[in-house]
Design a protein around this motif. Structure first.
Motif, PDB file in Angstrom:
ATOM      1  N   SER A   1      12.202  -2.580  10.316  1.00 41.38           N
ATOM      2  CA  SER A   1      12.102  -1.132  10.183  1.00 41.38           C
ATOM      3  C   SER A   1      13.001  -0.695   9.036  1.00 41.38           C
ATOM      4  O   SER A   1      14.207  -0.897   9.082  1.00 41.38           O
ATOM      5  CB  SER A   1      12.535  -0.424  11.473  1.00 41.38           C
TER       6      SER A   1
ATOM      7  N   HIS B   1       0.824  -1.205   0.000  1.00 36.02           N
ATOM      8  CA  HIS B   1       0.000   0.000   0.000  1.00 36.02           C
ATOM      9  C   HIS B   1       0.867   1.268   0.000  1.00 36.02           C
ATOM     10  O   HIS B   1       2.004   1.239   0.447  1.00 36.02           O
ATOM     11  CB  HIS B   1      -0.923  -0.010   1.215  1.00 36.02           C
ATOM     12  N   VAL B   2       0.273   2.337  -0.479  1.00 39.97           N
ATOM     13  CA  VAL B   2       0.930   3.646  -0.505  1.00 39.97           C
ATOM     14  C   VAL B   2       1.481   4.005   0.880  1.00 39.97           C
ATOM     15  O   VAL B   2       0.791   3.810   1.887  1.00 39.97           O
ATOM     16  CB  VAL B   2      -0.097   4.738  -0.924  1.00 39.97           C
TER      17      VAL B   2
ATOM     18  N   HIS C   1       3.517   2.666   2.822  1.00 43.52           N
ATOM     19  CA  HIS C   1       3.839   1.628   3.804  1.00 43.52           C
ATOM     20  C   HIS C   1       5.349   1.358   3.892  1.00 43.52           C
ATOM     21  O   HIS C   1       5.789   0.644   4.772  1.00 43.52           O
ATOM     22  CB  HIS C   1       3.043   0.348   3.529  1.00 43.52           C
TER      23      HIS C   1
ATOM     24  N   THR D   1       9.650   2.056  -0.947  1.00 40.18           N
ATOM     25  CA  THR D   1      10.855   2.741  -1.417  1.00 40.18           C
ATOM     26  C   THR D   1      11.900   2.833  -0.306  1.00 40.18           C
ATOM     27  O   THR D   1      13.087   2.616  -0.549  1.00 40.18           O
ATOM     28  CB  THR D   1      10.492   4.136  -1.945  1.00 40.18           C
TER      29      THR D   1
END
Ligand code: GTP
Ligand code: MG
Length: 373
Positions: free
Chosen positions: A226, A90-91, A93, A96
């Motif tokens: 992370s 999802h956007v 998340h 990149t």
């Protein structure tokens, strides 16, 4: 039942249906399609016409498919190749960010200082000395487009899910894409450094979707991580390698290269620049390549750091110069022994496309006339 290849000419279709080509033409006319005797017909047109003459259609391989089709490799020629991994999710998340972290921390020191260029595909060396090729967030659309064109380029999908959020629509879409494509998934539960991160909630949501992770007795690998601090990233890469090991990914490096186009653009200084993923064989400077309807000799190749390459083997992403135009994402790129061969195929593809667009234009014109009447 009529067995036929796509893009046969109206004339050939007439012969198969045992009718005159004029009957085909007039049938088409009554359906609002103008075709000429030698015009090639696409799948849709063939289906409609055959139906008019009482046939069901089954499409068999075309010459084009035969040309593109891979020759079976002798098992002895196959060697292990690196997995090609796509990161989806999802956007916002963290796709990149994850790739950025992987790239900067894993790239070998001697390559540092090179000019990093966006090429949409990267390869990295893990700390344990294994290569992994990544496709940079091609977006769901590109992934779907590639799949629709039959390009199977991803070996493993990493589905990034933010632990401070939930499984979102695009997460579901990504999962769905991977499942339909039959690509194994690894869930990367990201942003665990955040105080409000709740990885267990994500695992539960996955379980509710029938996606039980290994830790909970299921079959899906997952990793809490992370992308900001890097915690868990090495473990994720090891899980990717584990998944790859199961797949026994192999390729023959000793033949003409075959790959898939990731993206292409026109660079003012350098001409057409095409990013490809080599999937089998080895691409070399000077090779005659063809992708879509564009061909040419490989003038230069670069890795994602802008470093010049002389050769590129299986699972290697490269940026290449030398094609006569910009092919589409998902196009197969192949090496041919002679320029003549490449040109002939390019020309026939060009012709098919021209005929199709011509017909579409006529369609519209007829439509417009109809509206005016
Ligand atoms: P799109 O390309 O827009 O779909 O987003 P994306 O999935 O690529 O997300 P991106 O990597 O751009 O990250 C979105 C935001 O989340 C950025 O502000 C990142 O800095 C932040 N972010 C990503 N990963 C982490 C993480 O592990 N921890 C924290 N605290 N923030 C993160
Ligand atoms: Mg992004």
């Amino acid at each position: 039942l009529l067995k036929v290849t796509e893009f046969i000419s109206a004339n050939d279709l007439a012969a198969l249906l045992d009718v005159s080509v004029n009957q085909i033409i007039s049938t088409c006319m009554s359906l609002g399609m103008f075709v000429s005797i030698n015009q090639r017909l696409d799948a849709e047109a063939i289906t409609i016409i055959a139906d008019e003459f009482g046939y069901d259609v089954e499409f068999t391989k075309s010459i084009e498919d035969e040309i593109v089709e891979e020759v079976e490799d002798d098992p002895e020629d196959l060697i292990e190749r690196a997995p090609i991994v796509t990161i989806m999710g999802h956007v916002d998340h963290g796709k990149t960010s994850l790739l950025d972290y992987i790239r900067t921390s894993k790239v070998t020191a001697d390559e540092a200082g090179g000019i990093t260029q966006h090429i949409g595909a990267y390869d990295v060396m893990t700390k344990t000395g294994h290569k992994i090729a990544f496709l940079d967030t091609p977006g769901h659309e590109a992934f779907t487009a590639m799949r629709a064109r039959g390009a199977k380029i991803t070996d493993v999908a990493i589905i990034v899910i933010a632990a401070d959020d939930s499984i979102m629509p695009q997460t579901k879409e990504a999962i769905n894409h991977a499942q339909v494509a039959g690509v194994p998934m690894i869930f990367a539960i990201n942003k665990i450094d955040k105080p409000n991160a709740n990885p267990n909630k994500i695992k539960e949501e996955l379980a509710n979707m029938n996606l039980l992770i290994e830790e909970w007795g299921g079959k899906y690998q997952s990793q809490e991580l992370s992308a900001k601090t890097g915690e868990g990233v090495d473990d994720l890469l090891e899980k990717v390698l584990l998944e790859a090991e199961v797949l026994e990914l192999k390729a023959n490096p000793d033949k003409n290269a075959v790959g898939t186009v990731i993206e292409a653009s026109l660079d003012k200084g350098r001409g057409y620049v095409t990013t490809i993923m080599v999937q089998s064989g080895t691409l070399k400077i000077g090779d005659i390549t063809l992708a879509g309807k564009h061909y040419g000799r490989v003038k230069a190749m670069f890795d994602h750091k802008g470093k010049k390459l002389k050769t590129a083997g299986p699972s290697t992403p490269v940026q290449l110069l030398g094609l006569s135009g910009a092919p589409q994402a998902g196009d197969i790129i192949k090496v041919y022994d002679t320029e003549r061969e490449a040109r002939e195929i390019a020309n026939s593809r060009e012709q098919i496309q021209r005929e199709q667009s011509l017909r579409t234009k006529k369609h519209i014109t007829l439509d417009e006339i109809g509206r005016r009447l």
